[in-house]
Write a protein that holds these residues in place. Sequence first.
Motif, PDB file in Angstrom:
ATOM      1  N   ALA A 165     -19.562  16.377  -8.915  1.00 53.09           N
ATOM      2  CA  ALA A 165     -19.011  16.076  -7.579  1.00 53.09           C
ATOM      3  C   ALA A 165     -17.881  15.426  -7.100  1.00 53.09           C
ATOM      4  O   ALA A 165     -17.203  15.067  -5.890  1.00 53.09           O
ATOM      5  N   ARG A 166     -17.169  14.464  -8.366  1.00 53.34           N
ATOM      6  CA  ARG A 166     -16.676  13.165  -7.962  1.00 53.34           C
ATOM      7  C   ARG A 166     -15.140  13.826  -7.794  1.00 53.34           C
ATOM      8  O   ARG A 166     -14.604  14.472  -8.800  1.00 53.34           O
ATOM      9  N   VAL A 167     -14.041  13.908  -6.783  1.00 54.66           N
ATOM     10  CA  VAL A 167     -12.449  14.088  -6.320  1.00 54.66           C
ATOM     11  C   VAL A 167     -12.039  13.420  -5.818  1.00 54.66           C
ATOM     12  O   VAL A 167     -11.947  12.281  -5.828  1.00 54.66           O
ATOM     13  N   PRO A 168     -10.211  13.042  -6.122  1.00 54.18           N
ATOM     14  CA  PRO A 168      -9.661  12.709  -5.714  1.00 54.18           C
ATOM     15  C   PRO A 168      -9.777  12.825  -4.331  1.00 54.18           C
ATOM     16  O   PRO A 168     -10.116  14.264  -4.040  1.00 54.18           O
ATOM     17  N   GLU A 169     -10.192  11.659  -2.977  1.00 51.33           N
ATOM     18  CA  GLU A 169     -10.277  11.660  -2.197  1.00 51.33           C
ATOM     19  C   GLU A 169      -9.155  12.567  -1.361  1.00 51.33           C
ATOM     20  O   GLU A 169      -7.678  12.761  -1.820  1.00 51.33           O
ATOM     21  N   GLY A 170      -8.889  13.561  -0.584  1.00 49.07           N
ATOM     22  CA  GLY A 170      -8.468  14.116  -0.143  1.00 49.07           C
ATOM     23  C   GLY A 170      -8.063  15.780  -0.756  1.00 49.07           C
ATOM     24  O   GLY A 170      -7.429  16.956  -0.072  1.00 49.07           O
ATOM     25  N   ALA A 171      -9.218  16.268  -1.627  1.00 51.54           N
ATOM     26  CA  ALA A 171      -8.660  17.667  -2.576  1.00 51.54           C
ATOM     27  C   ALA A 171      -9.990  18.436  -2.034  1.00 51.54           C
ATOM     28  O   ALA A 171     -10.704  17.607  -1.520  1.00 51.54           O
ATOM     29  N   ASP A 172      -9.780  19.641  -2.303  1.00 53.61           N
ATOM     30  CA  ASP A 172     -10.000  21.042  -2.497  1.00 53.61           C
ATOM     31  C   ASP A 172     -10.706  21.393  -3.338  1.00 53.61           C
ATOM     32  O   ASP A 172     -10.728  21.092  -4.278  1.00 53.61           O
TER      33      ASP A 172
END
Lengths: 251, 251
Positions: free
Chosen positions: A122-129
């Motif tokens: 569930a981890r994503v680069p901040e601001g991702a969709d």
Amino acid sequence: MSERIWTAALVVIGDEILSGRTQDKNVAQLASWLNVQGIRLAEVRVVPDVQDAIVEAVNALRVRNDYLFTTGGIGPTHDDITVDAIAVALGVSVVVHPQARAVLERHYETRGGLTDARLRMARVPEGADLIANRMSGAPGIRWGNVFILAGVPHITAGMLDALTGTLEGGLPVLSRTVGAWVAESEIAEMLGETERAHPGVSIGSYPFFREGKTGANFVVRATDAALVDRVVEALLGGLRAAGREPIEGGI
Amino acid sequence: MSERIWTAALVVIGDEILSGRTQDKNVAQLASWLNVQGIRLAEVRVVPDVQDAIVEAVNALRVRNDYLFTTGGIGPTHDDITVDAIAVALGVSVVVHPQARAVLERHYETRGGLTDARLRMARVPEGADLIANRMSGAPGIRWGNVFILAGVPHITAGMLDALTGTLEGGLPVLSRTVGAWVAESEIAEMLGETERAHPGVSIGSYPFFREGKTGANFVVRATDAALVDRVVEALLGGLRAAGREPIEGGI
């Protein structure tokens, strides 16, 4: 006629491709999908599961292409470092995406629950969709013009399905193929002259050896259907003039 | 134990790969061959039949690897621009190699003779040596640490055969595989701990979905056979402790 050409690059992330263990299928799959979207695959790099290598490739390619795709390295294990590396490339933090967390909670509800390892997905680069994944729980990720996809080809395919029609592109590249049982060296001059006589078209020549015989397929590509048809006619004529019966559609 | 690691890069030259028309087989083929020579495939780039793209990739990769290989674009037709582009990258002229010319003259003696198009296949960057091609006439080319190979996979294979044992390398990377019918997220922590506990080893985790079930193969790689064996034992124990019967050799 100077139409805008839209380009994409692909970074394939995976020691398994570089070790020869796994045959990549995502280059051909993404290329075919992009053609339909009117986007050309301009360059591919295959890099190992090493942060610096991923950062360098992502940053080199995302600025000079309209779109950058990555495949691989978004699973739950220690060798899945794609999200962290791309966040470094983008200069942002890694955060848990609440919607991705909800998707994974639902997916693992009857499969032992959401462990720490699973929560990694569930981890994503901040601001991702997110990009929907109908096949398995973990979603793909979109951040600006960067698209982070799974490495397992049928999961990648599902994510591409979810993206179909959502990216701006130009005119699709059209192609027709003509084959002949001929050594390409016999008709090389005719091919080159035909290409030069028709600006905006490219003719690829792809030799092969089958049933003990030499043959080649000639692929005519352009965005203008009438131009493709004219060049195919010229090739048919050129091959017949060389005494080689052409086979429309290729061999 | 700091052994020298030998690396190679590959530049795949070909619009046919980037258009999705042709499935590349040379990455996996070269990677497997390099493993046996004790050389690691460190990076691959796929570039179009465009001189600037070839020059950039060749020059970026030949300086930071022990060896650079290219595949594709050495035939007789107008889209075969590899030799010219690599000569530009190397800063040398293109010349007709007398031995290559002799090989082609012999090859085409009974096939219509050595035309201008066919003579193109004798052109090399000045100072190059030839790589034997038992399959079709045109030889491969070696210039310093740059190896220019054919794109058609079985011809590439013949050229690699001709190079076997001629390149200096390190210890071959050894690998063993263990499989299990398990979601990799269930044993992700055990995998990461096992890798961290054994410096010099890498464990790749490759999930798949078959027969409606989730499984994964775990590939243990190192140059030290005893270390590989110890890590495999640790994985077998870890999987059994998780209640998943491991399958040696992989699934």
